[in-house]
Write a protein that holds these residues in place. Structure first.
Motif, mmCIF file in Angstrom:
data_model
loop_
_atom_site.group_PDB
_atom_site.id
_atom_site.type_symbol
_atom_site.label_atom_id
_atom_site.label_comp_id
_atom_site.label_asym_id
_atom_site.label_seq_id
_atom_site.Cartn_x
_atom_site.Cartn_y
_atom_site.Cartn_z
ATOM 1 N N LEU A 102 0.809 -1.211 0.000
ATOM 2 C CA LEU A 102 0.000 0.000 0.000
ATOM 3 C C LEU A 102 0.849 1.270 0.000
ATOM 4 O O LEU A 102 0.346 2.343 -0.361
ATOM 5 C CB LEU A 102 -0.965 -0.001 1.186
ATOM 6 C CG LEU A 102 -2.063 -1.062 1.118
ATOM 7 C CD1 LEU A 102 -2.916 -1.023 2.374
ATOM 8 C CD2 LEU A 102 -2.918 -0.893 -0.127
ATOM 9 N N PHE A 105 1.638 4.083 -3.397
ATOM 10 C CA PHE A 105 0.387 4.826 -3.474
ATOM 11 C C PHE A 105 -0.054 5.115 -4.909
ATOM 12 O O PHE A 105 -1.211 4.898 -5.269
ATOM 13 C CB PHE A 105 0.508 6.129 -2.678
ATOM 14 C CG PHE A 105 -0.743 6.944 -2.679
ATOM 15 C CD1 PHE A 105 -1.816 6.580 -1.888
ATOM 16 C CD2 PHE A 105 -0.872 8.055 -3.495
ATOM 17 C CE1 PHE A 105 -2.985 7.317 -1.894
ATOM 18 C CE2 PHE A 105 -2.038 8.801 -3.513
ATOM 19 C CZ PHE A 105 -3.100 8.433 -2.705
ATOM 20 N N THR A 106 0.844 5.601 -5.731
ATOM 21 C CA THR A 106 0.468 5.963 -7.101
ATOM 22 C C THR A 106 -0.009 4.745 -7.881
ATOM 23 O O THR A 106 -1.052 4.783 -8.546
ATOM 24 C CB THR A 106 1.653 6.632 -7.833
ATOM 25 O OG1 THR A 106 2.089 7.750 -7.059
ATOM 26 C CG2 THR A 106 1.269 7.095 -9.219
ATOM 27 N N THR A 109 -3.351 3.519 -6.506
ATOM 28 C CA THR A 109 -4.431 4.432 -6.886
ATOM 29 C C THR A 109 -4.855 4.185 -8.323
ATOM 30 O O THR A 109 -6.055 4.119 -8.633
ATOM 31 C CB THR A 109 -3.986 5.895 -6.700
ATOM 32 O OG1 THR A 109 -3.651 6.094 -5.321
ATOM 33 C CG2 THR A 109 -5.079 6.866 -7.099
#
Length: 196
Positions: A102, A105-106, A109
Motif C-alpha cells: 500500500l 500509493f500511485t 491508486t
C-alpha cells in the motif's frame, strides 16, 4: 469477526480481483517497487516473528499473501461497502507486507481506478487476533488458493509467544518495548554501545 456474507461469493470475487491485479499493466511495477521498499519494511513485531526470517527467500511468498489478502478485503468491501467488515484478521507478518504494497500509493491508486475496486486498509480497525479457522481462512479457501503457508499465517497465541521471545532477545541489545525505545548511545565510539 462474524459476517453474513456468502464465502463462495467473496472467494470468487477475490479470485477475480487478484487475477485482474496480476494481469494489470502496472503489476510488474507494483511487485518490483514493493520489493524495493525493503529498507523501510523492518519493524520489530512483524517480519521478525517469522522463524529464521530471510528477506531473499521470504519476501516473494509474503508478497503473494499480501496481494491475496488485499483482493479478499477488496471483495468484502465491494460486496458490503463496510470498511470494518473488510478489515479481515491477518497475522502481523502478512499485515506488514500489506503495508509495503500500500506504500506504492500511485500504482495502487491507478489500479483501483482501472479495476473499479477499493483496497481498504484502516489501521485503527486492525486487530491482531487472527486464529486458524476464522472467516479470513474461509474466504481464502473459497478463492481457491488452498491453505495459507503456516510459516507466515501465525495464530495469535503463537504471535504472543514469539513476541515474548523477541522481547527477551531485543532487551539484550538495549531495545525495549518491541522497538519503541532503545538505550543505544551512538556517540560512544565506532560501535554503538548500550548505556546501562
Amino acid at each position: 469477526m462474524t459476517t453474513t456474507l456468502n464465502p463462495q461469493q467473496v472467494g470468487e470475487r477475490a479470485a477475480q480481483i487478484l487475477a485482474a491485479i496480476e494481469t494489470h499493466p502496472l503489476h510488474q511495477r507494483l511487485t518490483s517497487s514493493s520489493m524495493k521498499y525493503s529498507t523501510c519494511w523492518a519493524t520489530f513485531t512483524g517480519y521478525p516473528l517469522v522463524a529464521r526470517w530471510n528477506l531473499d527467500t521470504d519476501a516473494g511468498p509474503l508478497l503473494t499473501e499480501a496481494l491475496r489478502v488485499l483482493a479478499l478485503k477488496a471483495a468484502v468491501f465491494g460486496l458490503t461497502g463496510d470498511e470494518k467488515a473488510a478489515e479481515l484478521l491477518v497475522p502481523p507478518p502478512v499485515d506488514e507486507m500489506i503495508h509495503a504494497v500500500l506504500a506504492q500509493f500511485t500504482v495502487m491508486t491507478r489500479m483501483q481506478a482501472d479495476l473499479g475496486v477499493t483496497f481498504p486498509h484502516a489501521t485503527e480497525l486492525e486487530e491482531f487476533t487472527y486464529s486458524r479457522g476464522c472467516v479470513t481462512d474461509t474466504y481464502y479457501a473459497a478463492a481457491g488458493w488452498g491453505e495459507q503457508p503456516l510459516r507466515y499465517w501465525l495464530d495469535a497465541a503463537e504471535v504472543d509467544r514469539r513476541l515474548t521471545v523477541l522481547d527477551t532477545v531485543y532487551a539484550g541489545a538495549g531495545v525495549r518495548g518491541w522497538g519503541r525505545a532503545h538505550d543505544i548511545n551512538f556517540d560512544a565510539g565506532r560501535s554503538p554501545a548500550v548505556v546501562g
